[in-house]
Design a protein around this motif. Structure first.
Motif, short mmCIF file in Angstrom:
data_model
loop_
_atom_site.label_atom_id
_atom_site.label_comp_id
_atom_site.label_asym_id
_atom_site.label_seq_id
_atom_site.Cartn_x
_atom_site.Cartn_y
_atom_site.Cartn_z
N ASP A 1 -14.04 -14.75 1.35
CA ASP A 1 -14.84 -13.53 1.22
C ASP A 1 -14.78 -12.66 2.47
OD1 ASP A 1 -15.63 -14.19 -1.33
OD2 ASP A 1 -17.51 -15.12 -0.68
N ASN A 2 -14.44 -13.24 3.61
CA ASN A 2 -14.40 -12.49 4.87
C ASN A 2 -13.14 -11.65 5.02
OD1 ASN A 2 -16.80 -13.70 5.72
ND2 ASN A 2 -15.68 -15.45 6.54
N VAL A 3 -12.15 -11.87 4.18
CA VAL A 3 -10.85 -11.20 4.32
C VAL A 3 -10.88 -9.86 3.59
CG1 VAL A 3 -8.38 -11.31 3.86
CG2 VAL A 3 -9.60 -13.36 4.61
N ARG A 4 -10.54 -8.82 4.33
CA ARG A 4 -10.38 -7.48 3.75
C ARG A 4 -9.01 -7.45 3.06
NH1 ARG A 4 -10.48 -5.27 8.27
NH2 ARG A 4 -12.66 -4.68 8.36
N HIS A 5 -8.98 -7.03 1.80
CA HIS A 5 -7.74 -6.96 1.03
C HIS A 5 -7.40 -5.49 0.80
CE1 HIS A 5 -5.59 -7.69 -3.07
NE2 HIS A 5 -4.71 -7.63 -2.10
N ILE A 6 -6.28 -5.05 1.36
CA ILE A 6 -5.83 -3.67 1.19
C ILE A 6 -4.51 -3.72 0.43
CG2 ILE A 6 -5.12 -1.54 2.34
CD1 ILE A 6 -6.90 -2.40 4.71
N LYS A 7 -4.53 -3.14 -0.75
CA LYS A 7 -3.39 -3.17 -1.65
C LYS A 7 -2.73 -1.79 -1.61
CE LYS A 7 -2.62 -5.06 -6.23
NZ LYS A 7 -3.24 -5.83 -7.29
N VAL A 8 -1.53 -1.73 -1.04
CA VAL A 8 -0.87 -0.45 -0.78
C VAL A 8 0.34 -0.28 -1.70
CG1 VAL A 8 0.31 0.94 0.97
CG2 VAL A 8 -1.58 -0.56 1.63
N GLU A 9 0.36 0.82 -2.44
CA GLU A 9 1.54 1.14 -3.25
C GLU A 9 2.63 1.60 -2.30
OE1 GLU A 9 2.94 3.84 -7.03
OE2 GLU A 9 0.81 3.54 -6.66
N ASP A 10 3.74 0.88 -2.30
CA ASP A 10 4.81 1.13 -1.35
C ASP A 10 5.97 1.84 -2.05
OD1 ASP A 10 5.92 0.92 1.25
OD2 ASP A 10 7.11 -0.80 0.61
N GLY A 11 6.86 2.37 -1.27
CA GLY A 11 8.05 3.03 -1.80
C GLY A 11 8.79 3.72 -0.67
N SER A 12 9.91 4.32 -1.01
CA SER A 12 10.68 5.02 0.02
C SER A 12 9.85 6.18 0.56
CB SER A 12 12.01 5.52 -0.54
OG SER A 12 11.78 6.46 -1.56
N ARG A 13 10.03 6.41 1.82
CA ARG A 13 9.31 7.46 2.55
C ARG A 13 7.81 7.24 2.64
NH1 ARG A 13 11.68 10.83 -1.14
NH2 ARG A 13 13.91 10.75 -0.89
N ARG A 14 7.36 6.00 2.47
CA ARG A 14 5.95 5.67 2.66
C ARG A 14 5.81 5.09 4.07
NH1 ARG A 14 3.27 5.54 -2.38
NH2 ARG A 14 1.41 6.06 -1.23
N PRO A 15 5.13 5.78 4.96
CA PRO A 15 5.15 5.40 6.38
C PRO A 15 4.54 4.05 6.71
CG PRO A 15 3.78 7.36 6.02
CD PRO A 15 4.41 7.02 4.72
N LEU A 16 3.50 3.63 6.02
CA LEU A 16 2.88 2.34 6.39
C LEU A 16 3.84 1.19 6.12
CD1 LEU A 16 0.40 1.00 7.62
CD2 LEU A 16 -0.49 0.74 5.29
N GLY A 17 4.44 1.17 4.95
CA GLY A 17 5.41 0.11 4.64
C GLY A 17 6.60 0.12 5.58
N ARG A 18 7.06 1.30 5.95
CA ARG A 18 8.19 1.38 6.88
C ARG A 18 7.78 0.87 8.26
NH1 ARG A 18 8.76 2.23 2.50
NH2 ARG A 18 9.15 0.03 2.75
N SER A 19 6.54 1.13 8.67
CA SER A 19 6.10 0.67 9.99
C SER A 19 6.03 -0.85 10.06
CB SER A 19 4.75 1.29 10.37
OG SER A 19 3.69 0.70 9.66
N PHE A 20 5.86 -1.50 8.90
CA PHE A 20 5.85 -2.97 8.84
C PHE A 20 7.21 -3.51 8.38
CE2 PHE A 20 1.24 -2.44 8.85
CZ PHE A 20 0.84 -3.50 9.66
#
Length: 111
Positions: free
Chosen positions: A51-70
């Protein structure tokens, strides 16, 4: 916190992720990805004990900066963070136990 059901079309910025406190699991994928859909039962089940874990579900794809940063290459990819820092990641997880072990590394005292 419970598992997040929907992918967020508006992703947080990397600077917003980097300043998060506590345990967080980022899930990169898409709603149409077969691997992502197949992983959902294991992800949801593993998160039930954390319950303590924050779950962030990110739709990824080309030119999506968060996914590229990881440097996300395959979906789903789960990135496990503690205080904004990556601890480990799982690529295309299929087993609840593997996800639960990873969650235990960022949330050693589940609620």
């Amino acid at each position: 916190m419970a598992a997040t059901n929907a992918y967020s079309a508006i992703e947080p910025t990397r600077s917003e992720i980097d300043v998060l406190t506590g345990p967080t699991m980022l899930e990169f994928g898409t709603p149409w990805c077969g691997y992502c859909r197949a992983a959902q039962p294991a992800i949801v089940a593993a998160l039930e004990a954390h319950d303590n874990v924050r779950h962030i579900k990110v739709e990824d794809g080309s030119r999506r900066p968060l996914g590229r940063s990881f440097t996300i290459k395959l979906w789903p990819t789960l990135v496990f963070l503690r205080d904004g820092k990556e601890v480990l990641r799982l690529v295309r997880p299929t087993e609840e136990q593997a996800i639960a072990r990873a969650l235990s590394q960022i949330d050693p005292d589940p609620a």
